[in-house]
Design a protein around this motif. Structure first.
Motif, PDB file in Angstrom:
ATOM      1  N   GLN A  97      -1.976  -0.700  -9.405  1.00  0.00           N
ATOM      2  CA  GLN A  97      -1.311  -0.502 -10.687  1.00  0.00           C
ATOM      3  C   GLN A  97      -0.103   0.427 -10.538  1.00  0.00           C
ATOM      4  N   ALA A  98      -0.287   1.519  -9.808  1.00  0.00           N
ATOM      5  CA  ALA A  98       0.803   2.484  -9.641  1.00  0.00           C
ATOM      6  C   ALA A  98       1.974   1.872  -8.877  1.00  0.00           C
ATOM      7  N   TRP A  99       1.665   1.073  -7.847  1.00  0.00           N
ATOM      8  CA  TRP A  99       2.733   0.463  -7.063  1.00  0.00           C
ATOM      9  C   TRP A  99       3.440  -0.634  -7.856  1.00  0.00           C
ATOM     10  N   ALA A 100       2.693  -1.412  -8.637  1.00  0.00           N
ATOM     11  CA  ALA A 100       3.308  -2.449  -9.471  1.00  0.00           C
ATOM     12  C   ALA A 100       4.304  -1.823 -10.442  1.00  0.00           C
ATOM     13  N   ALA A 108       2.358  -7.072  -7.560  1.00  0.00           N
ATOM     14  CA  ALA A 108       2.186  -6.263  -6.356  1.00  0.00           C
ATOM     15  C   ALA A 108       0.829  -5.569  -6.360  1.00  0.00           C
ATOM     16  N   ASP A 109       0.246  -5.401  -5.187  1.00  0.00           N
ATOM     17  CA  ASP A 109      -1.066  -4.760  -5.099  1.00  0.00           C
ATOM     18  C   ASP A 109      -1.074  -3.668  -4.032  1.00  0.00           C
ATOM     19  N   ALA A 110      -2.248  -3.106  -3.784  1.00  0.00           N
ATOM     20  CA  ALA A 110      -2.374  -1.994  -2.843  1.00  0.00           C
ATOM     21  C   ALA A 110      -1.980  -2.401  -1.426  1.00  0.00           C
ATOM     22  N   ALA A 111      -2.293  -3.633  -1.037  1.00  0.00           N
ATOM     23  CA  ALA A 111      -1.913  -4.100   0.297  1.00  0.00           C
ATOM     24  C   ALA A 111      -0.395  -4.143   0.437  1.00  0.00           C
ATOM     25  N   ASP A 112       0.274  -4.562  -0.629  1.00  0.00           N
ATOM     26  CA  ASP A 112       1.741  -4.565  -0.618  1.00  0.00           C
ATOM     27  C   ASP A 112       2.282  -3.146  -0.514  1.00  0.00           C
ATOM     28  N   CYS A 113       1.623  -2.219  -1.198  1.00  0.00           N
ATOM     29  CA  CYS A 113       2.046  -0.821  -1.141  1.00  0.00           C
ATOM     30  C   CYS A 113       1.903  -0.288   0.277  1.00  0.00           C
ATOM     31  N   ALA A 116       4.696  -1.494   2.369  1.00  0.00           N
ATOM     32  CA  ALA A 116       5.930  -0.789   2.039  1.00  0.00           C
ATOM     33  C   ALA A 116       5.929   0.621   2.617  1.00  0.00           C
ATOM     34  N   VAL A 117       4.757   1.250   2.644  1.00  0.00           N
ATOM     35  CA  VAL A 117       4.635   2.572   3.272  1.00  0.00           C
ATOM     36  C   VAL A 117       4.988   2.479   4.756  1.00  0.00           C
ATOM     37  N   GLU A 118       4.458   1.459   5.400  1.00  0.00           N
ATOM     38  CA  GLU A 118       4.712   1.287   6.830  1.00  0.00           C
ATOM     39  C   GLU A 118       6.185   1.017   7.122  1.00  0.00           C
ATOM     40  N   SER A 119       6.900   0.451   6.155  1.00  0.00           N
ATOM     41  CA  SER A 119       8.329   0.183   6.341  1.00  0.00           C
ATOM     42  C   SER A 119       9.199   1.362   5.915  1.00  0.00           C
ATOM     43  N   GLY A 120       8.556   2.419   5.392  1.00  0.00           N
ATOM     44  CA  GLY A 120       9.296   3.624   5.037  1.00  0.00           C
ATOM     45  C   GLY A 120       9.844   3.673   3.634  1.00  0.00           C
ATOM     46  N   GLY A 156     -11.383  -2.088   0.004  1.00  0.00           N
ATOM     47  CA  GLY A 156     -10.088  -2.719   0.245  1.00  0.00           C
ATOM     48  C   GLY A 156      -9.018  -1.763   0.723  1.00  0.00           C
ATOM     49  N   LEU A 157      -8.991  -0.530   0.196  1.00  0.00           N
ATOM     50  CA  LEU A 157      -7.939   0.402   0.580  1.00  0.00           C
ATOM     51  C   LEU A 157      -8.059   0.810   2.042  1.00  0.00           C
ATOM     52  N   ALA A 158      -9.287   0.844   2.558  1.00  0.00           N
ATOM     53  CA  ALA A 158      -9.501   1.225   3.953  1.00  0.00           C
ATOM     54  C   ALA A 158      -8.956   0.187   4.930  1.00  0.00           C
ATOM     55  N   GLU A 159      -8.688  -1.033   4.443  1.00  0.00           N
ATOM     56  CA  GLU A 159      -8.139  -2.065   5.310  1.00  0.00           C
ATOM     57  C   GLU A 159      -6.721  -1.727   5.767  1.00  0.00           C
ATOM     58  N   ALA A 160      -6.113  -0.699   5.163  1.00  0.00           N
ATOM     59  CA  ALA A 160      -4.791  -0.248   5.603  1.00  0.00           C
ATOM     60  C   ALA A 160      -4.866   0.493   6.933  1.00  0.00           C
TER      61      ALA A 160
END
Length: 225
Positions: A97-100, A108-113, A116-120, A156-160
């Motif tokens: 929700q926060a990233w969307a 957009a979802d947490a996986a997308d976030c 995006a974190v990994e891309s800086g 799901g968040l731990a899959e990052a």
């Protein structure tokens, strides 16, 4: 009711997260640990308190509900009736929700976030760090009360992967004072944990020990009527 239908066959019934925690503690990431805490980060946040191979359910069946520890007093309202609960800031759905909102894409979802974190991406980094900080605050409260040897993070968040675990370990480390820092590890059994835990509950009813290796990707037998 199922026990009555099946006659002499014992039936085990367990909470999904506590069953998953039981499996993680006995045959997963917490195997061999005398004390562990399993925290899955999914639609919400719950927890399972592991003690000597079993999971504590509490006097009324609500032990481990770390998602409803208030970490941001007066913050976002929670369906439980409080404001500022951990799961409103650090669950996979909260990050989605926060990233969307931050990126302007309602899909957009947490996986997308995480990507995006990994891309800086600076916006994603801010959203992610807010979630990590809230999670660390909640976990340190749990560490203070429970003193686990191993802290298992799933959902799901731990899959990052290390995109989550590296900043989370740092954030928890910065917050502990007298508390002993546990090993913080990802869950090992994934979506099968709950099913495996239910199987272990059934084995416990039979008062026997499972033999051999329990597969983590077992295919259920075909059921006919």
């Amino acid at each position: 009711l199922l026990g009555e239908r099946l006659g002499a066959v014992p039936v085990a019934l367990g909470h999904d997260v506590r069953a998953g925690g039981l499996a993680e503690g006995r045959i997963g990431a917490g195997q061999g640990a005398d004390r562990f805490l399993f925290v899955p980060l999914g639609t919400g946040i719950a927890g399972a308190i592991g003690i000597d191979g079993r999971v504590e359910s509490g006097a009324h069946g609500f032990a481990g509900e770390i998602g409803h520890v208030v970490v941001r007093p007066g913050g976002l309202p929670c369906p439980c009736g409080q404001r500022g609960c951990l799961e409103r800031f650090a669950s996979a759905s909260a990050v989605s929700q926060a990233w969307a909102e931050a990126c302007g894409d309602p899909a957009a979802d947490a996986a997308d976030c995480a990507k995006a974190v990994e891309s800086g991406d600076a916006r994603a980094l801010a959203v992610w760090q807010d979630a990590v900080d809230a999670l660390a605050d909640g976990l340190v409260t749990a560490l203070t009360l429970l003193d686990p040897r191993v802290l298992i993070i799933g959902g799901g968040l731990a899959e990052a992967g290390e995109t989550l675990f590296t900043p989370l370990r740092d954030a928890v480390r910065r917050r502990v004072t007298f508390q002993k820092l546990p090993e913080i590890v990802p869950a090992a059994l994934g979506d099968t944990a709950g099913c495996l835990g239910a199987g272990l509950l059934a084995w416990d009813l039979l008062d026997t020990e499972p033999t051999g290796t329990i597969p983590t990707t077992a295919t259920p037998p075909e059921v006919t009527t």
